[in-house]
Design a protein around this motif. Structure first.
Motif, mmCIF file in Angstrom:
data_model
loop_
_atom_site.group_PDB
_atom_site.id
_atom_site.type_symbol
_atom_site.label_atom_id
_atom_site.label_comp_id
_atom_site.label_asym_id
_atom_site.label_seq_id
_atom_site.Cartn_x
_atom_site.Cartn_y
_atom_site.Cartn_z
ATOM 1 N N LEU A 157 -31.483 15.853 37.190
ATOM 2 C CA LEU A 157 -31.977 17.199 37.470
ATOM 3 C C LEU A 157 -31.452 17.727 38.797
ATOM 4 O O LEU A 157 -31.284 18.938 38.969
ATOM 5 N N GLU A 158 -31.172 16.830 39.733
ATOM 6 C CA GLU A 158 -30.670 17.268 41.035
ATOM 7 C C GLU A 158 -29.221 17.752 40.971
ATOM 8 O O GLU A 158 -28.724 18.362 41.919
ATOM 9 N N LEU A 159 -28.543 17.503 39.843
ATOM 10 C CA LEU A 159 -27.155 17.941 39.673
ATOM 11 C C LEU A 159 -27.044 19.345 39.077
ATOM 12 O O LEU A 159 -25.942 19.867 38.900
ATOM 13 N N ILE A 160 -28.187 19.963 38.761
ATOM 14 C CA ILE A 160 -28.187 21.298 38.166
ATOM 15 C C ILE A 160 -27.689 22.319 39.191
ATOM 16 O O ILE A 160 -28.147 22.325 40.339
ATOM 17 N N PRO A 161 -26.775 23.202 38.811
ATOM 18 C CA PRO A 161 -26.333 24.268 39.737
ATOM 19 C C PRO A 161 -27.472 25.240 40.031
ATOM 20 O O PRO A 161 -28.251 25.582 39.134
ATOM 21 N N MET A 162 -27.561 25.691 41.250
ATOM 22 C CA MET A 162 -28.577 26.676 41.599
ATOM 23 C C MET A 162 -28.360 27.976 40.828
ATOM 24 O O MET A 162 -29.318 28.704 40.534
ATOM 25 N N ALA A 163 -27.107 28.277 40.486
ATOM 26 C CA ALA A 163 -26.824 29.466 39.679
ATOM 27 C C ALA A 163 -27.487 29.378 38.315
ATOM 28 O O ALA A 163 -27.897 30.389 37.741
ATOM 29 N N CYS A 164 -27.589 28.144 37.792
ATOM 30 C CA CYS A 164 -28.255 27.919 36.507
ATOM 31 C C CYS A 164 -29.747 28.228 36.633
ATOM 32 O O CYS A 164 -30.329 28.868 35.757
ATOM 33 N N ILE A 165 -30.351 27.780 37.721
ATOM 34 C CA ILE A 165 -31.770 28.074 37.964
ATOM 35 C C ILE A 165 -31.974 29.582 38.078
ATOM 36 O O ILE A 165 -32.919 30.152 37.510
ATOM 37 N N GLY A 166 -31.058 30.250 38.787
ATOM 38 C CA GLY A 166 -31.143 31.696 38.900
ATOM 39 C C GLY A 166 -31.009 32.383 37.559
ATOM 40 O O GLY A 166 -31.728 33.343 37.252
ATOM 41 N N GLY A 167 -30.089 31.891 36.716
ATOM 42 C CA GLY A 167 -29.894 32.463 35.387
ATOM 43 C C GLY A 167 -31.130 32.330 34.516
ATOM 44 O O GLY A 167 -31.489 33.243 33.767
ATOM 45 N N ILE A 168 -31.808 31.185 34.616
ATOM 46 C CA ILE A 168 -33.026 30.963 33.840
ATOM 47 C C ILE A 168 -34.134 31.920 34.294
ATOM 48 O O ILE A 168 -34.869 32.480 33.473
ATOM 49 N N LEU A 169 -34.231 32.134 35.596
ATOM 50 C CA LEU A 169 -35.272 33.042 36.093
ATOM 51 C C LEU A 169 -34.962 34.498 35.761
ATOM 52 O O LEU A 169 -35.873 35.292 35.521
ATOM 53 N N ILE A 170 -33.684 34.859 35.739
ATOM 54 C CA ILE A 170 -33.320 36.211 35.293
ATOM 55 C C ILE A 170 -33.678 36.376 33.816
ATOM 56 O O ILE A 170 -34.143 37.431 33.374
ATOM 57 N N TRP A 171 -33.487 35.313 33.041
ATOM 58 C CA TRP A 171 -33.884 35.333 31.622
ATOM 59 C C TRP A 171 -35.393 35.530 31.502
ATOM 60 O O TRP A 171 -35.866 36.329 30.684
ATOM 61 N N VAL A 172 -36.153 34.820 32.323
ATOM 62 C CA VAL A 172 -37.608 34.978 32.329
ATOM 63 C C VAL A 172 -37.969 36.427 32.669
ATOM 64 O O VAL A 172 -38.822 37.045 32.009
ATOM 65 N N ALA A 173 -37.307 36.978 33.694
ATOM 66 C CA ALA A 173 -37.593 38.352 34.106
ATOM 67 C C ALA A 173 -37.290 39.344 32.987
ATOM 68 O O ALA A 173 -38.059 40.280 32.741
ATOM 69 N N SER A 174 -36.184 39.120 32.272
ATOM 70 C CA SER A 174 -35.814 40.038 31.188
ATOM 71 C C SER A 174 -36.820 39.990 30.045
ATOM 72 O O SER A 174 -37.070 41.007 29.382
ATOM 73 N N ASN A 175 -37.407 38.824 29.815
ATOM 74 C CA ASN A 175 -38.402 38.693 28.747
ATOM 75 C C ASN A 175 -39.725 39.359 29.100
ATOM 76 O O ASN A 175 -40.541 39.651 28.213
ATOM 77 N N MET A 176 -39.950 39.585 30.385
ATOM 78 C CA MET A 176 -41.218 40.172 30.815
ATOM 79 C C MET A 176 -41.268 41.676 30.564
ATOM 80 O O MET A 176 -42.347 42.261 30.501
ATOM 81 N N ILE A 177 -40.116 42.302 30.472
ATOM 82 C CA ILE A 177 -40.069 43.747 30.243
ATOM 83 C C ILE A 177 -39.889 44.002 28.750
ATOM 84 O O ILE A 177 -38.830 43.741 28.185
ATOM 85 N N LYS A 178 -40.936 44.502 28.103
ATOM 86 C CA LYS A 178 -40.925 44.720 26.661
ATOM 87 C C LYS A 178 -40.972 46.217 26.369
ATOM 88 O O LYS A 178 -41.914 46.916 26.765
ATOM 89 N N VAL A 179 -39.940 46.690 25.671
ATOM 90 C CA VAL A 179 -39.835 48.109 25.344
ATOM 91 C C VAL A 179 -41.025 48.568 24.505
ATOM 92 O O VAL A 179 -41.547 49.675 24.685
ATOM 93 N N SER A 180 -41.483 47.708 23.593
ATOM 94 C CA SER A 180 -42.612 48.068 22.719
ATOM 95 C C SER A 180 -43.870 48.351 23.531
ATOM 96 O O SER A 180 -44.638 49.275 23.220
ATOM 97 N N GLU A 181 -44.109 47.553 24.591
ATOM 98 C CA GLU A 181 -45.286 47.773 25.432
ATOM 99 C C GLU A 181 -45.164 49.077 26.210
ATOM 100 O O GLU A 181 -46.149 49.808 26.374
ATOM 101 N N ILE A 182 -43.966 49.380 26.683
ATOM 102 C CA ILE A 182 -43.750 50.628 27.419
ATOM 103 C C ILE A 182 -43.998 51.825 26.504
ATOM 104 O O ILE A 182 -44.617 52.815 26.901
ATOM 105 N N LYS A 183 -43.531 51.734 25.247
ATOM 106 C CA LYS A 183 -43.751 52.817 24.287
ATOM 107 C C LYS A 183 -45.232 53.005 23.986
ATOM 108 O O LYS A 183 -45.716 54.136 23.838
ATOM 109 N N GLU A 184 -45.969 51.880 23.888
ATOM 110 C CA GLU A 184 -47.407 51.968 23.636
ATOM 111 C C GLU A 184 -48.114 52.713 24.770
ATOM 112 O O GLU A 184 -48.992 53.552 24.522
ATOM 113 N N ILE A 185 -47.739 52.406 26.003
ATOM 114 C CA ILE A 185 -48.346 53.079 27.150
ATOM 115 C C ILE A 185 -47.987 54.566 27.145
ATOM 116 O O ILE A 185 -48.823 55.431 27.439
#
Length: 461
Positions: free
Chosen positions: A384-412
């Motif tokens: 696990l210590e060999l993982i690139p920090m860019a990979c960790i950043g990419g995973i968190l950007i993926w998490v961030a993208s999943n948090m914004i849902k167009v369907s929820e915005i339309k409902e509001i």
């Protein structure tokens, strides 16, 4: 859906809170226990594989060490599944806590002349106080009030947190070990929106394009493999691919790895971190109130929101989740988990949804997830210590993208201009100011305006 048998007295609630085999286990019977256990094990395995890279990423984004995320996710799931109020909820590190914990660690840690131990100890202290408050709220039946938070503000808060996460991971995606301010001093990208943009623009000349490549590749694999099948652990495949590339064909491209920033990842996870009170002053007292309110708010709202979502997603037509017991379980999570090398956790929306889609039926899935996660992390620590920090950043950007849902915005948007404007206000204020300022100011504005409308209607009638 049946009405739950929720006691109306504090003593009745306490008795229920310590009842292990309650309605959460009603789907496990003598006739189906083999099938149900297998389904829960399968769901636990899928979530455990997905949760390891996410937990490490959340921990590092908070200013903690990678192993803190691993142990926090496992412990929180065991405690939450034992004492919480939902059949299905998966507990662990969540994105909503990132700005809260990151600001505390930055303020009391090395960056401001302190130490990580002092900052972590202070985090344990405020988390334990928050846990006690949550337990009291559960005992006295305050769980139902968490549902009063308007959906427009919850969606806006989620969008704001997503933007904050994306901004705070520029450093890792761009392959920069530390940002420099305009005077050439090292500075973390942990401030508000304008601060982060300014730092990013001033460091464009030292980015590593190969790091960006790994970050984007990680994001794409994590995003789209899970769409193909819930049984493909996209984040794990992405993490393995990026790590393999950085160790082979990209080994000479000066890509920053986890070990470059954190050293070796130990596999002796269970250590005690006692609470610490920094030298007391008025500013420390204000911070205690600020962080306690923040932890209570995130724990209460997100756990209730996640539990409600889980019942709907699982088509639960039997006993629904118990909000008061959920508060009680959250309180114990916030007291115990930080003490054992962890940090505050709550119900995780994405992992709960993954668990349900993978077939989870009972709290057993959470126990399997915790055991499998610790087992895999124990044997994989050296890799696990060999993982690139860019990979960790990419995973968190993926998490961030999943948090914004167009369907929820339309409902509001369909709820009217006022609700939509409150969503936009909250989404902007959270990254521009800070989490609590954005949310509390939105709540105050919302209820003042709503009460004013009610008075006008009464006068007109």
């Amino acid at each position: 859906m049946n009405n739950p048998q929720i006691p109306n007295t504090p003593l009745g609630r306490i008795k229920l809170f310590f009842t292990f085999f309650d309605s959460r286990w009603e789907d496990l019977t003598k006739d189906n226990w083999i099938k149900t256990t297998y389904q829960d094990f399968s769901a636990g395995l899928i979530v455990a594989m997905t949760a390891i890279p996410m937990a490490m990423g959340f921990a590092m984004a908070m200013g903690m060490r990678p192993e803190h995320g691993i142990i926090a996710g496992a412990l929180a799931c065991v405690i939450g599944r034992t004492f919480g109020g939902s059949k299905y909820q998966v507990y662990g590190p969540t994105a909503a806590f990132i700005p809260v914990i990151a600001s505390l660690i930055a303020k009391y840690g090395v960056a401001n002349g302190g130490t990580f131990e002092i900052a972590h100890g202070f985090l344990v202290l405020v988390s334990m106080i928050s846990g006690i408050i949550l337990i009291i709220m559960g005992i006295f039946g305050f769980g139902k009030y968490a549902k009063l938070v308007p959906n427009s503000i919850i969606v806006g808060f989620t969008i704001g947190i997503a933007v904050s996460i994306a901004l705070t991971n520029f450093e890792d995606i761009l392959g920069i070990e530390s940002f420099k301010d305009f005077l050439g001093q090292d500075e973390d990208i942990q401030g508000g929106l304008i601060h982060n943009i300014r730092l990013s623009l001033s460091n464009i000349n030292i980015i590593n394009p190969w790091s960006i490549f790994l970050g984007v590749l990680t994001f794409i694999l994590a995003k789209f493999l899970l769409k193909i099948s819930i049984y493909i652990p996209g984040p794990v495949v992405a993490m393995g691919t990026a790590t393999l590339l950085s160790a082979t064909v990209l080994s000479d491209k000066e890509i920053i790895l986890v070990r470059d920033l954190y050293g070796s990842i130990p596999n002796n996870f269970f250590k005690i971190q006692l609470p610490i009170l920094p030298t007391f002053s008025s500013s420390v007292a204000i911070d205690i109130v600020y962080y306690v309110v923040s932890i209570v708010f995130v724990s209460g709202v997100e756990s209730i929101l996640c539990s409600s979502m889980a019942d709907k997603l699982a088509n639960n037509n039997k006993t629904p989740f118990n909000p008061d017991k959920e508060f009680f379980g959250q309180g114990l999570v916030q007291i115990i988990t930080p003490l054992i090398q962890g940090f505050p956790c709550t119900g995780a929306l994405a992992r709960t949804a993954t668990s349900i889609k993978a077939g989870a039926k009972t709290p057993l899935a959470g126990y399997f997830k915790a055991i499998l996660k610790l087992t895999m992390a124990f044997y994989l620590a050296q890799y696990l210590e060999l993982i690139p920090m860019a990979c960790i950043g990419g995973i968190l950007i993926w998490v961030a993208s999943n948090m914004i849902k167009v369907s929820e915005i339309k409902e509001i948007k369909h709820l009217g201009k006022f609700e939509f404007s409150m969503m936009v206000y909250t989404a902007v204020m959270v990254p521009v100011t800070d989490f609590l300022t954005g949310v509390l100011s939105a709540l105050i504005i919302y209820f003042i305006v709503k009460n004013a409308f009610k008075r006008e209607k009464k006068v007109s009638v």
